[in-house]
Design an enzyme around this catalytic site. Structure first.
Site, short mmCIF file in Angstrom:
data_model
loop_
_atom_site.label_atom_id
_atom_site.label_comp_id
_atom_site.label_asym_id
_atom_site.label_seq_id
_atom_site.Cartn_x
_atom_site.Cartn_y
_atom_site.Cartn_z
CB CYS A 1 -3.09 3.65 -5.66
SG CYS A 1 -4.34 2.71 -4.75
CB CYS B 1 -0.87 -0.03 1.27
SG CYS B 1 -1.83 1.45 1.51
N1 DGL Z 1 -3.96 0.32 -2.25
C1 DGL Z 1 -3.62 1.37 -1.37
C2 DGL Z 1 -2.52 2.27 -1.87
O1 DGL Z 1 -1.67 1.80 -2.61
C3 DGL Z 1 -4.73 1.98 -0.54
C4 DGL Z 1 -5.76 2.76 -1.23
C5 DGL Z 1 -6.85 3.22 -0.26
O2 DGL Z 1 -7.38 2.38 0.47
O3 DGL Z 1 -7.15 4.43 -0.26
O4 DGL Z 1 -2.44 3.42 -1.51
#
Ligand code: DGL
Length: 260
Positions: free
Chosen positions: A186, A76
């Site tokens: 993301c 993440c």
């Molecule tokens: N997949 C995550 C990222 O790379 C989180 C996105 C979220 O939940 O806002 O930031």
């Protein structure tokens, strides 16, 4: 040889974004067992207060360590860019994180302009600003918050026409400014690659760092002498914290509800 070798890799994200990292791990180090927490009870992470994000990251990492994780992957960008140095100081287990690939993008761009799609919290983070500063002399960065994209991906609306509209509203302004590289900042966004390509029509290269994170994990495991050499079939475990994830991307995985 360490007896931790057969222990799993612990991975987490707010949801199915981590699955893009999981897929890359299975290509690069297929013999490693992975336990993956989809913390969808607190999704999207991009809008959580930093104090809550910290509290949640600690709770999830503690859970992964209780399941004997030999390494943690923060799958993440939001958690990594806001908290990785704090988390690395707190835990002795090795931690791999993922941050927007602005450096590889800066090496690729010909126009000197790159676009970054990421969460609000990633864009405003100290680490993102610091990394961006390193290249700012040579490259212009246009960052856009991928508002609504998490909801779209988690709820399996990827192929709907309205999704193309949302993506267009984010990417068209970048293309108008002559950006020729798009960073997927993301871990959820690689699942939108086909739709994104309908808009960029090969005029932008797409930077998805999933595979380099898998190689980085392999290197860390090797350095720590923790890389598995097992010939056995590996079984992975998927846990979720909120409602059962709906996206068909996960259709072949057995998902287990946990209360954290
Ligand atoms: N997949 C995550 C990222 O790379 C989180 C996105 C979220 O939940 O806002 O930031």
């Amino acid at each position: 040889m360490s007896n931790l070798i057969s222990n799993p890799i612990g991975l987490f994200d707010s949801g199915i974004g981590g699955y893009s990292i999981f897929i890359a791990l299975k290509k690069v180090i297929p013999r490693e067992k992975v336990i993956y927490v989809l913390d969808n009870k607190y999704s999207p992470y991009g809008y959580l207060k930093k104090s809550k994000l910290k509290e949640r990251s600690i709770e999830i990492i503690n859970f992964l360590i209780s399941k004997k994780s030999k390494i943690i992957i923060i799958a993440c960008n939001t958690v990594t860019t806001n908290l990785i140095s704090f988390l690395r100081k707190k835990y002795s287990v090795p931690i791999v994180g993922v941050e927007p690939g602005v450096i590889p993008a800066s090496l690729k761009t010909k126009s000197g302009i790159i676009g970054v799609l990421a969460t609000k919290s990633t864009i405003s983070s100290y680490l993102f600003k610091k990394t961006s500063k390193k290249i700012v002399k040579d490259v212009n960065i246009i960052s856009k918050e991928g508002k609504d994209l998490i909801e779209i991906i988690e709820n399996d609306k990827i192929e709907e026409n309205s999704t193309l509209k949302v993506l267009k509203s984010l990417i068209d302004p970048m293309m108008k400014e002559n950006a020729d590289v798009l960073v997927l900042g993301c871990t959820h966004y690689p699942f939108l690659t086909d739709q994104i390509k309908k808009i960029t029509k090969n005029k932008m290269s797409i930077i998805d760092t999933s595979e380099s994170i898998a190689f980085q994990t392999k290197r860390s495991l090797k350095n720590e002498k923790l890389l598995s050499n097992s010939e056995e079939n590996t079984s992975n475990l998927f846990f979720y914290t909120g409602n059962c994830p709906k996206n068909k991307i996960l259709i072949n995985e057995k998902l287990i509800k946990i209360k954290i």
